[in-house]
Design a protein around this motif. Structure first.
Motif, mmCIF file in Angstrom:
data_model
loop_
_atom_site.group_PDB
_atom_site.id
_atom_site.type_symbol
_atom_site.label_atom_id
_atom_site.label_comp_id
_atom_site.label_asym_id
_atom_site.label_seq_id
_atom_site.Cartn_x
_atom_site.Cartn_y
_atom_site.Cartn_z
ATOM 1 N N THR A 1 0.860 -1.178 0.000
ATOM 2 C CA THR A 1 0.000 0.000 0.000
ATOM 3 C C THR A 1 0.900 1.233 0.000
ATOM 4 N N SER B 1 -2.638 -3.876 -2.433
ATOM 5 C CA SER B 1 -2.494 -4.959 -3.406
ATOM 6 C C SER B 1 -1.744 -6.105 -2.746
ATOM 7 N N SER C 1 -14.617 -0.692 -0.871
ATOM 8 C CA SER C 1 -14.112 -1.404 0.298
ATOM 9 C C SER C 1 -14.038 -0.452 1.484
ATOM 10 N N ARG D 1 -0.705 4.891 4.144
ATOM 11 C CA ARG D 1 -1.811 3.977 4.451
ATOM 12 C C ARG D 1 -1.372 2.725 5.205
ATOM 13 N N ILE E 1 -9.704 -6.970 -2.504
ATOM 14 C CA ILE E 1 -9.022 -6.207 -3.551
ATOM 15 C C ILE E 1 -9.908 -6.070 -4.791
ATOM 16 N N HIS F 1 -11.726 -0.775 3.611
ATOM 17 C CA HIS F 1 -10.301 -0.758 3.929
ATOM 18 C C HIS F 1 -9.542 0.177 2.994
ATOM 19 N N PRO F 2 -8.422 0.725 3.444
ATOM 20 C CA PRO F 2 -7.571 1.507 2.536
ATOM 21 C C PRO F 2 -7.112 0.619 1.370
ATOM 22 N N ARG F 3 -6.857 1.243 0.214
ATOM 23 C CA ARG F 3 -6.453 0.476 -0.964
ATOM 24 C C ARG F 3 -5.124 -0.231 -0.726
#
Length: 189
Positions: A14, A88, A82, A18, A77, A84-86
């Motif tokens: 992230t 991967s 979402s 974040r 993902i 949640h914070p972005r």
């Protein structure tokens, strides 16, 4: 190929800002996640001289999650929205690499060193006559009485093998928790 086990972790990526919010958000959602942190003293504003303690990530942009939660993380993902914070899922050569818990030990030690450094920087004022217990090092467990304290060090009256002596001890090594008001003893508790 390694099987997914309790001791395997995957890497989430992230942005640096974040990192901690992602770890906290996923933990609140029931995921077992971890990112190494430390507490630093920073200025509140450039123009002011006031400072505050703030928690920062030791490895910004990296959050580690238990490997068994990979399918659920992929679902998060892929979702268009979402809570949640972005983030991967880290991939290498077309697959998600899994890390053994032992491989995270050096990061855990870095976190412990940072916590130890923070603890050492604290100042504690113990009043004269306070009963304290030495928490660490050679005299760990001994109970003594504070004779004098300047915030950084305390002069403590101890008794070891029936012989009284005074010692200058860093205040961060002393605790008043669970110390009953009794005479100093040479027996480690």
């Amino acid at each position: 190929m390694t099987a997914v086990g309790d001791d395997k972790w995957c890497i989430l990526r992230t942005s640096a800002a974040r990192t901690l919010p992602l770890a906290e958000s996923l933990a609140a959602a029931g995921f077992e996640v971890w990112t190494p942190r430390e507490t630093q003293r920073r200025r509140i504003h450039r123009a002011r001289k006031a400072e505050e303690d703030c928690t920062v990530a030791i490895a910004p942009s990296f959050v580690f999650a238990k490997a068994e939660s990979v399918p659920d993380l992929v679902t998060i993902i892929a979702a268009p929205f979402s809570q949640h914070p972005r983030f991967s899922l880290f991939r290498y050569a077309g697959r998600v690499p899994l890390i053994a818990a032992a491989d995270l030990n050096e990061l855990r030690r870095a976190e412990e060193r940072a916590a130890h450094k923070q603890k050492r920087s604290q100042r504690y004022i113990y009043p004269r006559g306070a009963h304290v217990r030495v928490e660490h090092q050679a005299f760990g467990g001994l109970i003594g009485i504070v004779q004098d304290c300047d915030g950084k060090h305390a002069r403590v009256a101890l008794t070891l093998f029936g012989k009284p002596f005074e010692m200058k001890i860093a205040t961060w090594l002393l605790r008043t928790d669970d110390v009953t008001k009794r005479e100093p003893s040479g027996i480690a508790a």
